[in-house]
Scaffold this active site. Sequence first.
Site, PDB file in Angstrom:
ATOM      1  N   GLY A 148      32.202  38.624  35.563  1.00 25.18           N
ATOM      2  CA  GLY A 148      33.609  38.911  35.800  1.00 25.18           C
ATOM      3  C   GLY A 148      34.250  37.751  36.528  1.00 25.18           C
ATOM      4  O   GLY A 148      33.590  36.752  36.840  1.00 25.18           O
ATOM      5  N   GLY A 181      32.381  37.341  40.001  1.00 24.33           N
ATOM      6  CA  GLY A 181      30.989  36.950  40.129  1.00 24.33           C
ATOM      7  C   GLY A 181      30.180  37.261  38.891  1.00 24.33           C
ATOM      8  O   GLY A 181      30.677  37.821  37.921  1.00 24.33           O
ATOM      9  N   ILE A 182      28.914  36.874  38.951  1.00 22.22           N
ATOM     10  CA  ILE A 182      27.965  37.084  37.859  1.00 22.22           C
ATOM     11  C   ILE A 182      26.762  37.821  38.439  1.00 22.22           C
ATOM     12  O   ILE A 182      26.238  37.447  39.487  1.00 22.22           O
ATOM     13  CB  ILE A 182      27.513  35.747  37.254  1.00 22.22           C
ATOM     14  N   VAL A 183      26.325  38.873  37.746  1.00 23.47           N
ATOM     15  CA  VAL A 183      25.174  39.645  38.204  1.00 23.47           C
ATOM     16  C   VAL A 183      24.027  39.448  37.228  1.00 23.47           C
ATOM     17  O   VAL A 183      24.195  39.573  36.010  1.00 23.47           O
ATOM     18  CB  VAL A 183      25.512  41.147  38.327  1.00 23.47           C
ATOM     19  N   LYS A 230      23.715  39.057  42.690  1.00 26.37           N
ATOM     20  CA  LYS A 230      25.123  38.768  42.418  1.00 26.37           C
ATOM     21  C   LYS A 230      25.437  37.371  42.927  1.00 26.37           C
ATOM     22  O   LYS A 230      25.293  37.085  44.119  1.00 26.37           O
ATOM     23  CB  LYS A 230      26.043  39.791  43.084  1.00 26.37           C
ATOM     24  N   ASP A 287      38.142  51.899  45.202  1.00 28.33           N
ATOM     25  CA  ASP A 287      37.896  51.492  43.817  1.00 28.33           C
ATOM     26  C   ASP A 287      36.785  52.332  43.187  1.00 28.33           C
ATOM     27  O   ASP A 287      35.941  51.814  42.454  1.00 28.33           O
ATOM     28  CB  ASP A 287      37.551  50.005  43.752  1.00 28.33           C
TER      29      ASP A 287
END
Length: 372
Positions: free
Chosen positions: A30, A33-35, A50, A146
Amino acid sequence: MKKSTGPTQTRQVVFNISQNFKVLKILGEGAYGIVALAVHLPTETKVAIKKIEPFEIPLFCLRTLREIKLLTKFKNHDNIVRLYDVQKPMNYDSFNEVYLIQEYMPLDLHNIIHTHLLSDQHVQYFIYQILKGLKMIHSARVIHRDLKPSNILVNEKCDLKICDFGLARLDTKHYNFDEAPRISMLTEYVATRWYRAPEIMLSASNYSTAIDLWSVGCILAELLTYRALFPGSDYINQLKLIFEVLGTPTDEDLHIIKSERAQKFIRSLPTKVKIDLSEFIKNHPYRNIKHLVRDQVNPLAIDLLEKLLVFDPAKRITVQDALEHPYLNSYHEQLDEPVTLPIPIEEFYFDKAKKNLDTNDLKKQIFEIVMS
């Protein structure tokens, strides 16, 4: 867990992480970040890592600060994703990325809803666990802001964990501002629109932990029907969908809206009468497709749903009362639903001062937390 010693590469994404970890695959990407799924080699434990590169954008720095602080605060709760570690950089100059080493959960509730047939017991257990995690969060005077199916992780045993605290804030109404500077850390643009409480859209900063209970109501309805209850295409459409289900707010309910313009807008809409939620859910086409026949909906589930989806947040059920609702009697156990101490407001002053903080200021704060 040790300091970074060398890069591990997968799908053109470089993870500068300890050699104790082997990255297996990317789980999601996203803007923030990247997981990746990885394995901790000494223990052969699967983890989620993450990777965040926040230092170009102040908003991402703020999200990273909140996430580290709150996941550390809640790290021992059964229904909040566990933060095992934050990788320590070699030094400040090389600190360009943040790596959160987290508990790995293979699915999220969004996946579950769209791929599984859910019994009433499944729904009870999922809602109970969400509320149990939320009780801990709210006891710290934190609003998650959220909650949605994709931010609720699930494993093969149906154990559930709330994640993604990057938009969370303190519920500032609890704090004594005679002793602390006036602080306003709430903003309108929170929660994915479909799960957003009406007071957020109508009252801007005047909201509380009750917005999370509205989101739980939206999730409960989605668990029962397999489709989002209020899939609004925009702000106005979202409100119209809410009124089509709950009916047009009464004059008594409208007192929560401080904006005369917003009140005028609501009064200009065609009057809607509240629908029968039990009939709506029982006859929902996607529920009938999944269940093949029109089965009965647990009336206690509908009763809890009615108490969660209340326009006036002051009349909306609290997390404690929701846990004590008869629908959750099979799981509710007061002694197994821990709380924590409220977070001191000083820990979130960066949210108050964010307009005066640049990325270098925020990077220093993140570095101090990571190295502590």
